[in-house]
Scaffold this active site. Sequence first.
Site, short mmCIF file in Angstrom:
data_model
loop_
_atom_site.label_atom_id
_atom_site.label_comp_id
_atom_site.label_asym_id
_atom_site.label_seq_id
_atom_site.Cartn_x
_atom_site.Cartn_y
_atom_site.Cartn_z
N GLN A 119 -7.90 5.83 2.94
CA GLN A 119 -7.27 5.91 1.49
C GLN A 119 -7.92 4.69 0.64
OE1 GLN A 119 -3.13 5.59 1.84
NE2 GLN A 119 -2.98 4.78 -0.29
N VAL A 162 0.59 -1.31 -0.08
CA VAL A 162 -0.03 0.05 -0.08
C VAL A 162 0.89 1.29 0.10
CG1 VAL A 162 -1.62 1.33 1.21
CG2 VAL A 162 -1.82 -1.27 1.34
N CYS A 163 0.52 2.40 -0.84
CA CYS A 163 1.24 3.66 -0.75
C CYS A 163 0.56 4.39 0.20
CB CYS A 163 1.26 4.12 -2.32
SG CYS A 163 1.73 5.86 -2.27
N GLN A 164 1.18 4.28 1.64
CA GLN A 164 0.72 4.91 2.70
C GLN A 164 1.35 5.96 3.28
OE1 GLN A 164 -0.77 2.29 5.77
NE2 GLN A 164 -2.10 3.77 6.38
#
Length: 113
Positions: A70, A44-46
């Site tokens: 998100q 995940v791009c977090q």
Amino acid sequence: NNPPYNTGAFRFELTFSPNHPLEPPCATLRTPIYHPSVDLEGRVCQPLTTDVHWDPTTRAIQVLQDLLLQLDSPDPQRVLRPDVARELQEHPEEFWRRAEEHTRLHAEPRPDP
């Protein structure tokens, strides 16, 4: 909580390093999802959990809340799948149709409240 993802349940894993809380946890989706911020391996791009933004006082519940927010509101600026982000921007109706179909095929049934 929002369509199209609210029709199913998604499993994810939050992994903490031995150096936690000095290092951020890593969130991985174990259920496939059609989303611009989640790659095919479930990463995940977090930003909250990157070394640049991580604050050791951040609690696990905050990481989970950020992740859910998100996932509910795909942001084409948080991208791990450029093709899916481009589709969201240029052909949103197609993106939502594919995300709904993908959720129907891969997500687990949501538990009763």
